[in-house]
Design a protein around this motif. Structure first.
Motif, PDB file in Angstrom:
ATOM      1  N   GLY A   1      54.010 -11.116  12.752  1.00 21.73           N
ATOM      2  CA  GLY A   1      53.561  -9.923  11.827  1.00 21.73           C
ATOM      3  C   GLY A   1      54.228 -10.416  10.562  1.00 21.73           C
ATOM      4  N   LEU A   2      53.470  -9.551   9.794  1.00 19.25           N
ATOM      5  CA  LEU A   2      53.773  -9.743   8.182  1.00 19.25           C
ATOM      6  C   LEU A   2      53.800  -8.213   7.651  1.00 19.25           C
ATOM      7  CD1 LEU A   2      54.119 -11.903   5.833  1.00 19.25           C
ATOM      8  CD2 LEU A   2      51.725 -11.407   5.556  1.00 19.25           C
ATOM      9  N   ALA A   3      55.091  -8.011   6.925  1.00 19.32           N
ATOM     10  CA  ALA A   3      55.147  -6.599   6.429  1.00 19.32           C
ATOM     11  C   ALA A   3      54.686  -6.643   4.749  1.00 19.32           C
ATOM     12  CB  ALA A   3      56.455  -6.295   6.224  1.00 19.32           C
ATOM     13  N   GLY A   4      53.826  -5.466   4.812  1.00 16.74           N
ATOM     14  CA  GLY A   4      53.336  -5.451   3.472  1.00 16.74           C
ATOM     15  C   GLY A   4      52.230  -4.389   3.301  1.00 16.74           C
ATOM     16  N   SER A   5      51.799  -3.960   2.254  1.00 22.41           N
ATOM     17  CA  SER A   5      50.813  -2.707   2.005  1.00 22.41           C
ATOM     18  C   SER A   5      49.630  -3.403   2.001  1.00 22.41           C
ATOM     19  CB  SER A   5      51.090  -1.990   0.706  1.00 22.41           C
ATOM     20  OG  SER A   5      50.102  -0.968   0.519  1.00 22.41           O
ATOM     21  N   VAL A   6      48.746  -2.914   2.682  1.00 20.21           N
ATOM     22  CA  VAL A   6      47.338  -3.194   2.664  1.00 20.21           C
ATOM     23  C   VAL A   6      46.568  -2.818   1.256  1.00 20.21           C
ATOM     24  CG1 VAL A   6      46.744  -2.996   5.109  1.00 20.21           C
ATOM     25  CG2 VAL A   6      46.341  -0.983   3.728  1.00 20.21           C
ATOM     26  N   ALA A   7      47.461  -2.211   0.460  1.00 23.10           N
ATOM     27  CA  ALA A   7      46.802  -1.706  -0.747  1.00 23.10           C
ATOM     28  C   ALA A   7      46.927  -2.879  -1.832  1.00 23.10           C
ATOM     29  CB  ALA A   7      47.774  -0.661  -1.368  1.00 23.10           C
ATOM     30  N   ASP A   8      47.880  -4.086  -1.218  1.00 27.19           N
ATOM     31  CA  ASP A   8      48.181  -5.078  -2.228  1.00 27.19           C
ATOM     32  C   ASP A   8      47.175  -6.469  -1.789  1.00 27.19           C
ATOM     33  OD1 ASP A   8      49.131  -7.419  -3.512  1.00 27.19           O
ATOM     34  OD2 ASP A   8      51.054  -7.261  -2.575  1.00 27.19           O
ATOM     35  N   PRO A   9      46.504  -6.827  -2.446  1.00 30.24           N
ATOM     36  CA  PRO A   9      45.229  -7.522  -2.350  1.00 30.24           C
ATOM     37  C   PRO A   9      45.878  -8.922  -1.732  1.00 30.24           C
ATOM     38  CG  PRO A   9      44.577  -6.745  -4.301  1.00 30.24           C
ATOM     39  CD  PRO A   9      45.863  -6.049  -3.884  1.00 30.24           C
ATOM     40  N   ALA A  10      47.129  -9.250  -2.483  1.00 31.23           N
ATOM     41  CA  ALA A  10      47.700 -10.575  -2.231  1.00 31.23           C
ATOM     42  C   ALA A  10      48.325 -10.606  -0.849  1.00 31.23           C
ATOM     43  CB  ALA A  10      48.880 -10.724  -3.095  1.00 31.23           C
ATOM     44  N   HIS A  11      48.561  -9.410  -0.121  1.00 30.75           N
ATOM     45  CA  HIS A  11      49.295  -9.200   0.938  1.00 30.75           C
ATOM     46  C   HIS A  11      48.323  -9.563   2.099  1.00 30.75           C
ATOM     47  CE1 HIS A  11      51.294  -7.782   4.668  1.00 30.75           C
ATOM     48  NE2 HIS A  11      50.092  -6.875   5.011  1.00 30.75           N
ATOM     49  N   LEU A  12      47.005  -8.979   1.811  1.00 24.24           N
ATOM     50  CA  LEU A  12      45.993  -9.241   2.887  1.00 24.24           C
ATOM     51  C   LEU A  12      45.325 -10.697   2.894  1.00 24.24           C
ATOM     52  CD1 LEU A  12      43.653  -5.942   1.726  1.00 24.24           C
ATOM     53  CD2 LEU A  12      45.252  -6.310   3.498  1.00 24.24           C
ATOM     54  N   ARG A  13      45.498 -11.690   1.627  1.00 24.24           N
ATOM     55  CA  ARG A  13      45.245 -12.979   1.741  1.00 24.24           C
ATOM     56  C   ARG A  13      46.447 -13.529   2.441  1.00 24.24           C
ATOM     57  NH1 ARG A  13      43.863 -11.767  -4.016  1.00 24.24           N
ATOM     58  NH2 ARG A  13      46.005 -12.359  -4.597  1.00 24.24           N
ATOM     59  N   GLU A  14      47.660 -12.945   2.216  1.00 26.90           N
ATOM     60  CA  GLU A  14      48.646 -13.905   3.141  1.00 26.90           C
ATOM     61  C   GLU A  14      48.381 -13.496   4.354  1.00 26.90           C
ATOM     62  OE1 GLU A  14      52.277 -12.436   1.172  1.00 26.90           O
ATOM     63  OE2 GLU A  14      51.724 -13.159  -0.729  1.00 26.90           O
ATOM     64  N   LEU A  15      48.064 -12.377   4.806  1.00 28.65           N
ATOM     65  CA  LEU A  15      48.151 -12.131   6.345  1.00 28.65           C
ATOM     66  C   LEU A  15      46.906 -12.947   6.829  1.00 28.65           C
ATOM     67  CD1 LEU A  15      49.140  -9.831   8.142  1.00 28.65           C
ATOM     68  CD2 LEU A  15      46.897  -8.393   7.446  1.00 28.65           C
ATOM     69  N   THR A  16      45.896 -13.150   6.074  1.00 29.93           N
ATOM     70  CA  THR A  16      44.650 -13.979   6.593  1.00 29.93           C
ATOM     71  C   THR A  16      45.235 -15.458   6.839  1.00 29.93           C
ATOM     72  OG1 THR A  16      43.075 -12.560   5.621  1.00 29.93           O
ATOM     73  CG2 THR A  16      42.447 -14.740   6.269  1.00 29.93           C
ATOM     74  N   GLU A  17      45.932 -15.840   5.940  1.00 25.96           N
ATOM     75  CA  GLU A  17      46.171 -17.255   5.828  1.00 25.96           C
ATOM     76  C   GLU A  17      47.345 -17.482   6.935  1.00 25.96           C
ATOM     77  OE1 GLU A  17      45.941 -17.763   0.874  1.00 25.96           O
ATOM     78  OE2 GLU A  17      48.076 -17.855   2.072  1.00 25.96           O
ATOM     79  N   LEU A  18      48.126 -16.291   7.180  1.00 21.28           N
ATOM     80  CA  LEU A  18      49.221 -16.602   8.254  1.00 21.28           C
ATOM     81  C   LEU A  18      48.493 -16.716   9.576  1.00 21.28           C
ATOM     82  CD1 LEU A  18      52.193 -16.270   9.425  1.00 21.28           C
ATOM     83  CD2 LEU A  18      51.795 -13.990   9.376  1.00 21.28           C
ATOM     84  N   ALA A  19      47.636 -15.897  10.025  1.00 20.66           N
ATOM     85  CA  ALA A  19      46.953 -15.609  11.017  1.00 20.66           C
ATOM     86  C   ALA A  19      46.184 -16.955  11.336  1.00 20.66           C
ATOM     87  CB  ALA A  19      46.031 -14.496  11.080  1.00 20.66           C
ATOM     88  N   LEU A  20      45.454 -17.502  10.326  1.00 21.68           N
ATOM     89  CA  LEU A  20      44.924 -18.833  10.572  1.00 21.68           C
ATOM     90  C   LEU A  20      45.811 -19.963  10.772  1.00 21.68           C
ATOM     91  CD1 LEU A  20      42.249 -18.673   7.856  1.00 21.68           C
ATOM     92  CD2 LEU A  20      41.727 -18.655  10.301  1.00 21.68           C
ATOM     93  N   ARG A  21      46.752 -19.799  10.028  1.00 21.43           N
ATOM     94  CA  ARG A  21      47.860 -21.102  10.030  1.00 21.43           C
ATOM     95  C   ARG A  21      48.477 -20.911  11.797  1.00 21.43           C
ATOM     96  NH1 ARG A  21      50.400 -19.795   5.531  1.00 21.43           N
ATOM     97  NH2 ARG A  21      52.251 -18.747   7.038  1.00 21.43           N
ATOM     98  N   GLU A  22      48.909 -19.824  12.178  1.00 16.38           N
ATOM     99  CA  GLU A  22      49.429 -19.692  13.348  1.00 16.38           C
ATOM    100  C   GLU A  22      48.475 -19.750  14.781  1.00 16.38           C
ATOM    101  OE1 GLU A  22      52.931 -19.505  13.760  1.00 16.38           O
ATOM    102  OE2 GLU A  22      53.214 -19.920  11.705  1.00 16.38           O
ATOM    103  N   PHE A  23      47.311 -19.280  14.379  1.00 17.20           N
ATOM    104  CA  PHE A  23      46.575 -19.053  15.749  1.00 17.20           C
ATOM    105  C   PHE A  23      45.175 -20.076  15.529  1.00 17.20           C
ATOM    106  CE2 PHE A  23      47.775 -14.111  15.624  1.00 17.20           C
ATOM    107  CZ  PHE A  23      48.890 -14.468  16.339  1.00 17.20           C
ATOM    108  N   GLY A  24      44.884 -20.423  14.289  1.00 22.25           N
ATOM    109  CA  GLY A  24      43.793 -21.430  14.122  1.00 22.25           C
ATOM    110  C   GLY A  24      42.537 -20.832  14.171  1.00 22.25           C
ATOM    111  N   ARG A  25      42.458 -19.393  14.204  1.00 20.56           N
ATOM    112  CA  ARG A  25      41.367 -18.468  14.194  1.00 20.56           C
ATOM    113  C   ARG A  25      41.471 -16.779  13.925  1.00 20.56           C
ATOM    114  NH1 ARG A  25      39.031 -20.258  19.530  1.00 20.56           N
ATOM    115  NH2 ARG A  25      37.426 -18.565  18.967  1.00 20.56           N
ATOM    116  N   ILE A  26      40.507 -16.418  13.620  1.00 20.10           N
ATOM    117  CA  ILE A  26      40.744 -14.983  13.537  1.00 20.10           C
ATOM    118  C   ILE A  26      39.341 -14.325  14.164  1.00 20.10           C
ATOM    119  CG2 ILE A  26      41.101 -12.833  12.228  1.00 20.10           C
ATOM    120  CD1 ILE A  26      42.218 -14.719   9.996  1.00 20.10           C
ATOM    121  N   ASP A  27      39.460 -13.910  15.562  1.00 21.21           N
ATOM    122  CA  ASP A  27      38.119 -13.365  16.029  1.00 21.21           C
ATOM    123  C   ASP A  27      38.061 -11.879  15.708  1.00 21.21           C
ATOM    124  OD1 ASP A  27      37.483 -15.863  17.657  1.00 21.21           O
ATOM    125  OD2 ASP A  27      39.429 -15.517  18.076  1.00 21.21           O
TER     126      ASP A  27
END
Ligand SMILES: NC(=O)c1ccc[n+]([C@@H]2O[C@H](COP(=O)([O-])OP(=O)(O)OC[C@H]3O[C@@H](n4cnc5c(N)ncnc54)[C@H](OP(=O)(O)O)[C@@H]3O)[C@@H](O)[C@H]2O)c1
Length: 215
Positions: free
Chosen positions: A57-83
């Motif tokens: 998980g990653l805490a943050g507001s979806v209103a923050d574009p940087a949070h959405l980028r970090e969320l995507t990067e985290l999932a790709l880093r940890e899972f290697g994919r986002i289906d």
């Protein structure tokens, strides 16, 4: 037993997943064998939800574009994919008569309900879906069709949100390679008993977001 959903080993992001419908969706995905990344603003709620679904998980507001980028990067880093992306986070504020509504708070609601789902889908599209395909599930609302008293901001935002989520993620989901497929769907719950619907009269609540053991 293999999950009938074919989601075993897939990876998903669920926004607004610390409680209510989002948590129920995250738990259902995890139960079906997906690896799940949850987000919401409250770090403790995010930590609890991540633990419950055995994911991250990653805490943050979806209103923050940087949070959405970090969320995507985290999932790709940890899972290697986002289906799968589940755009669930939303706000029903500012609640009350529209004539008293603060337009600045109205704009904040549009950022959360309308802009953020598009931004997240764009991040994931660029990082994964464009090449590999995937699915977007947009949690919308029936309220867009019949706006009730005191929820004018939510209702009008929801109309735009429904349209933006639909068109941004289905009409424009084009040209994945032939081996990949990208699609989206929207679902509009009726009144479900969650912390977010606590303001509704009890008689209008038609269901519950089932979470946890015994669901
Ligand atoms: N419940 C219903 O009757 C109903 C009916 C129709 C549609 N819906 C839709 O279903 C979805 C979920 O509703 P719900 O009733 O489960 O809501 P809820 O109980 O209020 O939960 C909302 C979730 O979103 C998170 N959230 C709120 N604002 C956020 C932000 N700016 N950034 C990131 N996360 C945020 C909350 O956590 P934090 O506060 O920690 O951020 C929480 O995890 C919404 O899209 C809603 O419009 C619900």
């Amino acid at each position: 037993m293999t999950s009938p959903y074919g989601i075993e080993g897939r990876a998903a992001i669920v926004t607004g997943a610390s409680r209510g419908i989002g948590l129920a969706v995250a738990e259902a995905l995890a139960a079906a064998g997906a690896r799940v990344c949850v987000t919401a603003r409250d770090p403790e709620g995010v930590g609890r939800a991540a633990e419950r679904v055995g994911g991250i998980g990653l805490a943050g507001s979806v209103a923050d574009p940087a949070h959405l980028r970090e969320l995507t990067e985290l999932a790709l880093r940890e899972f290697g994919r986002i289906d799968v992306v589940v755009n669930n986070a939303a706000t029903n504020q500012p609640y009350g008569p529209l004539m008293d509504a603060d337009p600045d708070r109205w704009r904040e609601a549009f950022t959360v309900n309308v802009e953020a789902p598009l931004r997240l889908v764009q991040c994931v599209w660029r990082g994964w879906t464009r090449e590999h395909g995937g699915a977007v599930v947009n949690i919308c609302t029936e309220g867009a069709g019949h706006v009730g008293p005191h929820v004018g901001a939510y209702g009008t935002g929801s109309t735009d949100s429904n349209r933006t989520r639909d068109t941004a993620s289905s009409t424009d989901f084009r040209s994945p390679p032939p081996s990949a497929s990208a699609h989206s769907t929207s679902t509009s719950p009726r009144s479900i008993a969650t912390p977010g619907s606590a303001y509704l009269p009890k008689t209008t609540v038609t269901g519950t977001a089932r979470t946890g053991p015994g669901k």
